[in-house]
Motif scaffolding. Structure first.
Motif, short mmCIF file in Angstrom:
data_model
loop_
_atom_site.label_atom_id
_atom_site.label_comp_id
_atom_site.label_asym_id
_atom_site.label_seq_id
_atom_site.Cartn_x
_atom_site.Cartn_y
_atom_site.Cartn_z
N GLN A 104 0.95 -1.31 0.05
CA GLN A 104 -0.12 0.02 0.13
C GLN A 104 0.80 1.33 -0.06
O GLN A 104 0.66 2.10 -0.82
CB GLN A 104 -0.93 -0.06 1.23
N GLN A 105 2.07 1.21 0.89
CA GLN A 105 2.97 2.36 0.78
C GLN A 105 3.61 2.53 -0.45
O GLN A 105 3.70 3.57 -0.91
CB GLN A 105 3.70 2.26 2.07
N LEU A 165 20.24 0.15 0.44
CA LEU A 165 20.69 0.79 1.70
C LEU A 165 21.00 2.24 1.44
O LEU A 165 20.61 3.05 2.59
CB LEU A 165 21.85 0.02 2.09
N SER A 166 21.35 2.70 0.48
CA SER A 166 21.66 4.16 0.20
C SER A 166 20.37 4.68 -0.12
O SER A 166 20.07 5.98 0.50
CB SER A 166 22.50 4.14 -1.37
N ALA A 167 19.43 4.13 -0.75
CA ALA A 167 18.18 4.94 -0.86
C ALA A 167 17.39 4.78 0.58
O ALA A 167 16.69 5.95 0.95
CB ALA A 167 17.15 4.03 -1.77
N PHE A 168 17.52 3.78 1.36
CA PHE A 168 16.80 3.85 2.67
C PHE A 168 17.61 4.87 3.74
O PHE A 168 16.58 5.60 4.34
CB PHE A 168 17.14 2.47 3.38
N GLU A 195 14.56 -4.83 -5.82
CA GLU A 195 15.19 -3.80 -5.15
C GLU A 195 13.89 -2.74 -4.33
O GLU A 195 13.81 -2.63 -3.27
CB GLU A 195 15.94 -2.92 -6.03
N GLU A 196 12.98 -2.61 -5.18
CA GLU A 196 11.85 -1.74 -4.73
C GLU A 196 11.21 -2.40 -3.47
O GLU A 196 10.74 -1.81 -2.75
CB GLU A 196 11.07 -1.24 -5.84
N TRP A 200 10.98 -0.97 0.24
CA TRP A 200 9.44 -0.72 1.12
C TRP A 200 9.52 -1.57 2.38
O TRP A 200 8.83 -1.34 3.45
CB TRP A 200 8.32 -0.77 0.17
N LEU A 201 9.76 -2.89 2.25
CA LEU A 201 9.84 -3.81 3.36
C LEU A 201 10.56 -3.54 4.44
O LEU A 201 10.47 -3.57 5.71
CB LEU A 201 10.06 -5.35 3.05
#
Length: 362
Positions: A104-105, A165-168, A195-196, A200-201
Motif C-alpha cells: 500500500q505504501q 541501503l543508500s536509498a533507505f 530492489e523496490e 519498502w519492506l
C-alpha cells in the motif's frame, strides 16, 4: 556465523522431491545460495527433510487453493493460521508486501524509491559505513560475493544491496545507516529479488514494526533485551538466576538475535518462517522466539558452569537439531510462549524503555 543446515523450498511451489534431496547432497550450496559448512550434518538434514517434504507439499496445495488465480489475499483469521505454518517461497515476497502494508505504501508513492536512489550524495560517514558492511553481508552466500573471471568483475546482489541501503538512508536521513541493516536488506533481496520491494519492506520494518530498533542509540533493541529478561525471570526463573549468578547481561547474550531478527543466528529456513509471522503479526513474534529458545533449552543452559560456557551455550542452542526443524520449531514457539497479550507486552516495553532512557542520561 549461523550454521545454515536447512534447504529451502524447491521449484518455487513450496515442494521438492527425493531426487532434489539426493542432488543437494552433492552440492555445497543450498537453495538460497548459502555455502554449507565443512561439518554440514547431512544425516540430520535428510532426517528433517524426509518429514518436511510432506509438509511442504501439503502447504503448497493449501496455499494454491487459498489464492486461486490471485497473487495475494487480505488479512484474516484463516490467513494468520496459514502464515504461521509457513508461506511457500513462491508467494513469500508478495505476501510479505501485502500483509505488512508495504504494498500500500509503495502504491501511494510511485517512483519514490527511484527518487531516493537518485537523490543527493550521502555523507561520507554513511557512505563509508555502507561500503565497509557490504562485503560483511552473508560472506558465505554466493550471491553476495564479488567474483572476478576473465578480467570481468561480477558483484551479484552487492550492487542491489548498496542501492537499497543508500536509498533507505536518504529516506531516513535522521537515522542514516545502522548496524544490522545490511543483513535485513540482504535477506529481503534474496526473497523478493527486487530492489523496490526490499526497500519498502525495510521501511515498514524500521518505521512501523520495529520503531527505535535501528537508531544511533538502538533504544528499541536495548528495551527488548530488558523485556526478554523480565519474561525469562517470570517464566524461567532458574535460568534467570543462573545468568545473574555468573554476572552476564542479557544484552551480551541476545542483542544479535534482535538486531539481525535472527538472520545470521538461526538456520535460514527457520528465519524465513519467523519473518513470515513478523510481517503479519508484528514484533512480538521476536519475543516469542527468544523466550522459546531459552525455555526449551533450560537444562542445557543450567549445565553451563562459567561465563564462557554460558555464552557458548546460547550460540549452540540456535544451531541444534531443534532449530533446524523449522516446522516443529515454530509450533513449539507458539506453544511454549503461550498467551502473549499485546497490551501487556506494550506495558512492559514502556516500563523497560523508561529504564533504558533513564540510564542513558546518567
Amino acid at each position: 556465523m549461523a550454521d545454515r543446515r536447512v534447504a529451502g523450498e524447491e521449484g518455487g511451489d513450496g515442494g521438492t522431491n527425493s531426487s532434489t534431496t539426493s542432488q543437494s547432497r552433492l552440492s555445497d550450496v543450498d537453495e538460497y545460495g548459502f555455502q554449507r559448512p565443512p561439518d554440514f550434518d547431512y544425516a540430520t538434514y535428510e532426517e528433517f527433510m524426509s518429514r518436511y517434504l510432506t509438509v511442504l507439499a501439503r502447504r503448497a496445495r493449501k496455499w494454491a487453493h487459498l489464492l486461486g488465480a490471485r497473487e495475494t489475499v487480505g488479512r484474516g483469521v484463516k490467513l494468520k493460521r496459514y502464515v504461521r505454518k509457513g508461506i511457500p517461497m513462491k508467494h513469500r515476497g508478495k505476501m510479505w508486501l501485502e500483509v505488512s502494508g508495504a504494498r500500500q505504501q509503495m502504491s501511494l508513492r510511485p517512483g519514490y524509491y527511484r527518487a531516493m536512489l537518485a537523490g543527493a550524495p550521502l555523507g561520507e560517514e554513511v557512505q563509508e559505513a555502507i561500503r565497509v558492511d557490504l562485503p560483511r553481508t552473508f560472506p558465505d552466500n554466493i550471491h553476495f560475493r564479488q567474483v572476478t573471471q576473465d578480467a570481468q568483475v561480477t558483484q551479484g546482489k552487492l550492487v542491489s544491496l548498496n542501492n537499497v541501503l543508500s536509498a533507505f538512508c536518504r529516506h531516513n536521513a535522521g537515522i542514516g545507516y545502522c548496524q544490522g541493516l545490511n543483513y535485513i536488506a540482504g535477506l529481503l533481496l534474496l526473497v523478493t529479488n527486487d530492489e523496490e520491494s526490499s526497500f519498502w519492506l525495510l521501511c515498514v520494518l524500521t518505521d512501523s514494526l520495529l520503531p527505535d530498533y535501528y537508531t544511533s542509540t538502538m533504544v528499541g533493541v536495548l528495551t527488548d533485551t530488558r523485556v526478554m529478561e523480565a519474561l525469562v525471570k517470570e517464566r524461567c526463573p532458574l535460568v534467570w538466576r543462573h545468568v545473574e549468578h555468573y554476572g552476564l547481561t542479557w544484552d551480551l547474550l541476545v542483542t544479535k538475535w534482535f538486531v539481525c531478527l535472527f538472520a545470521e543466528v538461526l538456520p535460514i529456513e527457520t528465519v524465513l518462517r519467523i519473518w513470515d509471522c513478523l510481517f503479519y503479526e508484528g514484533n512480538k513474534v521476536l519475543m516469542r522466539v527468544a523466550l522459546a529458545l531459552v525455555v526449551t533449552n533450560e537444562a542445557e543452559i543450567l549445565k553451563a558452569q562459567d561465563f564462557g560456557d554460558i555464552v557458548k551455550c546460547f550460540k549452540k542452542i540456535t544451531q541444534d537439531a531443534n532449530a533446524i526443524d523449522c516446522h516443529s520449531f515454530m509450533e513449539t514457539v507458539f506453544k511454549v510462549s503461550g498467551s502473549f497479550p499485546r497490551a501487556r507486552l506494550a506495558k512492559l516495553r514502556d516500563s523497560c524503555m523508561e529504564q533504558v532512557l533513564a540510564e542513558s542520561k546518567k
